[in-house]
Design a protein around this motif. Structure first.
Motif, short mmCIF file in Angstrom:
data_model
loop_
_atom_site.label_atom_id
_atom_site.label_comp_id
_atom_site.label_asym_id
_atom_site.label_seq_id
_atom_site.Cartn_x
_atom_site.Cartn_y
_atom_site.Cartn_z
N LEU A 1 0.85 -0.99 -0.01
CA LEU A 1 0.10 0.00 0.07
C LEU A 1 0.94 1.23 0.01
N ARG A 2 1.94 1.34 0.91
CA ARG A 2 2.96 2.33 0.63
C ARG A 2 3.69 2.83 -0.61
N THR A 3 3.80 1.69 -1.20
CA THR A 3 4.25 1.62 -2.75
C THR A 3 3.20 2.30 -3.51
N LEU A 4 2.12 1.48 -3.45
CA LEU A 4 0.93 2.20 -4.25
C LEU A 4 0.37 3.62 -4.07
N TYR A 5 0.50 4.11 -2.72
CA TYR A 5 0.23 5.40 -2.51
C TYR A 5 0.94 6.45 -3.08
N ARG A 6 2.40 5.99 -2.69
CA ARG A 6 3.56 6.94 -3.54
C ARG A 6 3.34 7.23 -5.05
N LYS A 7 3.04 6.13 -5.66
CA LYS A 7 2.83 6.17 -7.23
C LYS A 7 1.71 7.06 -7.52
N LEU A 8 0.68 7.02 -6.72
CA LEU A 8 -0.76 7.86 -7.04
C LEU A 8 -0.53 8.94 -6.23
N GLU A 9 0.53 9.25 -5.53
CA GLU A 9 0.48 10.60 -4.70
C GLU A 9 -0.49 10.92 -3.82
N VAL A 10 -0.94 9.84 -3.15
CA VAL A 10 -2.06 10.12 -2.07
C VAL A 10 -1.66 9.43 -0.95
N SER A 11 -2.39 9.75 0.22
CA SER A 11 -1.97 9.12 1.63
C SER A 11 -3.24 8.55 2.39
N SER A 12 -4.09 8.31 1.57
CA SER A 12 -5.29 7.42 2.20
C SER A 12 -5.88 6.44 1.32
N ARG A 13 -6.74 5.63 1.83
CA ARG A 13 -7.60 4.72 0.82
C ARG A 13 -8.59 5.55 0.00
N ALA A 14 -9.32 6.33 0.59
CA ALA A 14 -10.20 7.27 0.01
C ALA A 14 -9.70 8.00 -1.23
N GLU A 15 -8.60 8.42 -1.07
CA GLU A 15 -7.67 9.39 -2.02
C GLU A 15 -7.34 8.43 -3.03
N ALA A 16 -6.81 7.17 -2.72
CA ALA A 16 -6.35 6.26 -3.84
C ALA A 16 -7.39 6.06 -4.74
N ILE A 17 -8.46 5.57 -3.97
CA ILE A 17 -9.90 5.27 -4.82
C ILE A 17 -10.12 6.42 -5.80
N ARG A 18 -10.26 7.59 -5.22
CA ARG A 18 -10.65 8.49 -6.19
C ARG A 18 -9.78 9.09 -6.99
N VAL A 19 -8.42 8.80 -7.08
CA VAL A 19 -7.45 9.09 -7.96
C VAL A 19 -7.56 7.91 -9.26
N ALA A 20 -7.69 6.76 -8.55
CA ALA A 20 -7.45 5.58 -9.43
C ALA A 20 -8.95 5.72 -10.58
N GLN A 21 -9.92 6.07 -9.95
CA GLN A 21 -11.15 6.27 -10.69
C GLN A 21 -10.71 7.46 -11.71
N ALA A 22 -10.46 8.32 -11.35
CA ALA A 22 -10.01 9.49 -12.30
C ALA A 22 -9.11 9.10 -13.11
N MET A 23 -7.97 8.37 -13.04
CA MET A 23 -7.04 7.93 -13.99
C MET A 23 -7.57 6.60 -14.84
N ARG A 24 -8.74 6.09 -14.41
CA ARG A 24 -9.46 5.33 -15.14
C ARG A 24 -8.57 3.92 -15.03
N LEU A 25 -7.84 3.57 -13.59
CA LEU A 25 -7.30 2.57 -13.40
C LEU A 25 -8.25 1.53 -12.82
N VAL A 26 -9.43 1.99 -12.26
CA VAL A 26 -10.42 1.10 -11.82
C VAL A 26 -11.63 1.51 -12.48
N PRO A 27 -12.74 0.97 -12.48
CA PRO A 27 -14.16 1.36 -12.88
C PRO A 27 -14.45 2.45 -11.96
N LEU A 28 -15.56 3.20 -12.41
CA LEU A 28 -16.31 4.27 -11.52
C LEU A 28 -17.26 3.58 -10.65
N THR A 29 -17.23 3.72 -9.51
CA THR A 29 -18.63 3.17 -8.76
C THR A 29 -19.72 4.03 -8.48
#
Length: 799
Positions: free
Chosen positions: A771-799
């Motif tokens: 998770l630390r590696t993933l958050y660093r790549k996404l430039e985030v610090s929490s699960r909620a931020e990681a999900i939001r950024v990943a959805q914006a980047m189309r890395l995961v489907p929008l919910t």
């Protein structure tokens, strides 16, 4: 025929359709099949009485052939019923059920209409086979399309093919000619009213006519309306494009070939003279011209166009040019003005937008012939002056064009189509000269005048230009309201203006998807359409779009291409400033703020009264690290304009916040940024925050997240964050390993390190490390931020 088989003693049926549709043939075939005694009665004879009833006896069927659909026909039908009350009455009518009987007790129980009589493709192939002609399915379909399935014409075409031993385009055309010759003979013999034949020829000459025009044309003669209904029902007259009606193409062409022999010019003019001006005033000038398209009526057609010269701008420019190419030396001056307008006026329907040197020379030659002509009225002379101004604008004399258009408007007080067109041209000249406020006023006035004059296309163009000016204007709340008030699937009347408006909205709102579409072809050729200012706006906003997408070097190349393309053009001061400002911003964004400052200094003294120039200098100073100098410049600029920077207010506050932060004034920076966010939350502008590049955009968002904001502003900050994430997704895509993608997918639907570890079959410590590696790549610090950024980047489907 199955409908007629339902009939019993005392029944009434109607078999309707135009002459030659096979009405009588159908009845004969039915009679042969039932083997009953029939009496044929024509209403051209006297009304039947007791003597006729006694002579005829008690026929099983009485077939009544109507003559003209009038009162005599109606009375004849009633008399036949009295004479033979038990007989089946079959009324054969070219006009439908007589008007005089439509509200009475005697009405048909069964109706066979023209549509039922038409040939299908299978019918055509079968008939051709009976005559020894082998027709393909495609050829049979072509025959039906060309003839509307009209029996007399289909029969003539098939018989012509049989006579020649083959089917082809010549057999089709010749067969249609044979059928029209038969119809002409029937009309001259009184079987078909001659005046209906004349109207058919005029309708064929007109081609595709508006429904209202076709309707009023057929209404010129007795039973014309009924005949039109019957022909439409039978497919002889079909629906064309945009609500128009037209004869089936083979019939239409054959009728046109008979106009010269069957329709005298005097009679032709007698039938259409009461209509053509009425049609022209109702916006159907093209139809009025079309029905006069014969050499024998050239004088009447030319006079019509002269009377309605201003409305010729509603017709395609290329057609107007062609029509006016051979004008005589003493031609009506109004036609010369219309021809010149087709060369110069980009608001003319069908004008390509590009005014070439040849266009300008041709227009000037036409206008030179007009100026000494005393026959031209005030509106005509005003249009001549307005076109002179357009000619000045085309060669870059924008201020002169603006002044001349303003003068001609002042001298032309009466409203109408001419004033609407001139006012729209005045708006374009004002825009070229940089007078955007006046541009909007003129465009609004032109839209109103055009609507009042019934010029739909011109009014729509003026309204779109007015909307563009509001989007470009100084009041940020105004452009935002206008931008979304006109949204929807409404078709554009002015492609160039509509595309620019969409681009400006995309840039202001930082609509990433729209920006990507706009920049898909970022090195295309610069447009030189008139007015150049609209194309120049589009180029400059495309450069902004490229910068927002973190492609500043491409934006810089874009401005270089733009300058090269316009090197030989004389530009107004306003247009030159647009070029310089666009290049300076691209230089600063691409990492060369010193070159940007030098470019601005070369053209504008310090300090300059133009606040956009001063804010751009401040931006370049910030990019070069001179925050104190930028701070002083922004404060001086704001004070010099009494705090009113129009649409640049938000950008000025953002730059001010960055400059304060740069000199260590954190409190002042926060205060100004909070003000900028609150203002932007009201009008939706995101560009001021993203304009300084993706890194600074992120810093502004992080700074804003530390502020205490009201709910509306906080929601806007969330939107800014999503916009930043989407920009990151398209400008700096994140590369994830297969394991990291799996972790991200599970993270969306699973909370808690232990549950994640269980699903992934690894230890909790391993999950924490991943998770630390993933958050660093996404430039985030929490699960909620990681999900939001990943959805914006189309890395995961929008919910």
């Amino acid at each position: 025929m199955s409908k007629l088989e339902q009939l019993g003693p005392g029944s009434v049926a109607m078999v309707g359709g135009p002459y030659g549709s096979g009405r009588a043939t159908l009845v004969r075939q039915w009679l042969e099949g039932i083997d009953r005694q029939a009496l044929w009665w024509s209403t051209a004879r006297a009304i039947p009485g007791p003597v006729d009833a006694a002579v005829a006896g008690d026929p099983d069927v009485v077939v009544i052939r109507l003559h003209d659909g009038g009162a005599h026909d109606a009375e004849s039908i009633l008399a036949c019923r009295r004479c033979w009350p038990a007989s089946i009455l079959v009324v054969v009518s070219p006009y439908g059920w007589p008007e005089g009987l439509r509200t009475g007790p005697l009405r048909p129980e069964v109706a066979v209409v023209a549509h039922d009589l038409g040939f299908t493709a299978d019918d055509v192939r079968a008939w051709a086979g009976d005559l020894g002609v082998d027709l393909s399915a495609g050829d049979a379909a072509d025959v039906v399309t060309a003839t509307g399935g009209y029996a007399v014409v289909v029969d003539a075409v098939v018989r012509r093919a049989a006579a020649w031993g083959t089917y082809g385009p010549e057999a089709l055309a010749r067969g249609c000619d044979d059928a029209m010759a038969e119809l002409s003979a029937a009309s001259s013999g009184g079987v078909v009213p001659w005046e209906l034949w004349e109207i058919s020829l005029i309708a064929a000459l007109g081609g595709e006519l508006r429904f209202s025009v076709m309707e009023s044309l057929w209404a010129r003669v007795a039973q014309g309306a009924a005949a039109l209904r019957s022909m439409r029902d039978g497919g002889l007259i079909a629906d064309g494009a945009q609500g128009r009606l037209t004869l089936a193409p083979g019939i239409r062409d054959a009728c046109r070939r008979r106009v010269g022999t069957d329709l005298a010019a005097s009679r032709h003019w007698e039938l259409v003279e009461p209509l053509v001006d009425r049609w022209s005033n109702a916006g159907a000038l093209d139809d009025a011209i079309a029905v006069l398209e014969t050499p024998l009526l050239e004088g009447e057609r030319t006079a019509l166009m002269a009377r309605h010269w201003a409305d010729l701008a509603e017709l395609p420019a290329v057609h107007v040019r062609e029509r006016m190419s051979g004008l005589a030396p003493d031609a009506d001056p109004r036609l010369l003005v219309a021809a010149a307008r087709a060369h110069l006026d980009i608001t003319h329907a069908g004008h390509p937008g590009l005014v070439t040197g040849a266009d300008r020379d041709a227009a000037n030659a036409l206008l030179a012939r007009v100026r000494p002509d005393q026959r031209l009225d005030a509106a005509g002379h005003a249009m001549v002056t307005a076109l002179d101004a357009v000619s000045l604008r085309v060669v870059g004399r924008h201020d002169d064009a603006h002044a001349l258009h303003s003068r001609v408007l002042a001298d032309l007080p009466h409203p109408g189509a001419t004033r609407a067109a001139i006012t729209l041209q005045a708006a374009l000249s004002a825009m070229s000269a940089g007078a955007l406020s006046m541009t909007g006023e003129h465009a609004a006035s032109a839209a109103r005048l055009a609507r009042e004059a019934g010029q739909t296309q011109l009014g729509a163009m003026a309204a779109e230009l007015e909307g563009l000016v509001h989007i470009l204007g100084a009041d940020p709340s105004s452009w935002w309201r206008r931008a979304y008030a006109r949204s929807g699937d409404q078709a554009s009347a002015w492609r160039q203006v509509s595309q620019l408006a969409q681009l400006v909205k995309a840039v202001r709102a930082v609509d990433v998807t729209a920006l990507l579409e706009a920049c898909a072809d970022d090195t295309g050729a610069a447009t030189l359409e008139d007015p150049v200012v609209i194309g120049l706006f589009a180029w400059c906003f495309q450069a902004m779009a490229l910068t927002l997408l973190d492609r500043p070097q491409v934006a810089l190349t874009h401005t270089q291409v733009m300058q090269t393309a316009l090197a030989d053009r004389e530009l107004s001061g306003f247009e030159q400033r647009m070029l310089i400002v666009a290049r300076a911003e691209a230089l600063s964004a691409s990492g060369d703020p010193t070159a940007a400052l030098e470019l601005l200094a070369e053209h504008y003294p310090e300090p300059d009264h133009r606040y956009d120039v001063e804010l751009l200098r401040a931006r370049a100073e910030i990019d070069s690290g001179a925050h104190a100098a930028a701070l002083l410049r922004i404060q001086r600029t704001v004070a010099g304009h009494e705090g009113h920077l129009g649409r640049h207010t938000a950008w000025g506050n953002v730059l001010l916040a960055i400059a304060h932060r740069g000199v260590g004034s954190a409190r002042a920076s926060d205060r100004v940024l909070e003000s900028a966010l609150a203002a932007a939350a009201r009008n939706g502008q995101r560009q001021p925050f993203a304009r300084q590049g993706l890194d600074e955009f992120g810093r502004l968002i992080a700074q804003g997240q530390q502020l205490v904001l009201d709910p509306v502003t906080h929601e806007f900050l969330t939107e800014l964050t999503s916009t930043r994430d989407m920009l990151r997704a398209v400008t700096a895509p994140v590369t994830l390993t297969t394991r990291e993608r799996l972790l991200l997918e599970r993270l969306v639907r699973t909370e808690g390190v232990r549950r994640l570890a269980g699903e992934l079959h690894v230890s909790p410590n391993t999950v924490k490390s991943q998770l630390r590696t993933l958050y660093r790549k996404l430039e985030v610090s929490s699960r909620a931020e990681a999900i939001r950024v990943a959805q914006a980047m189309r890395l995961v489907p929008l919910t």
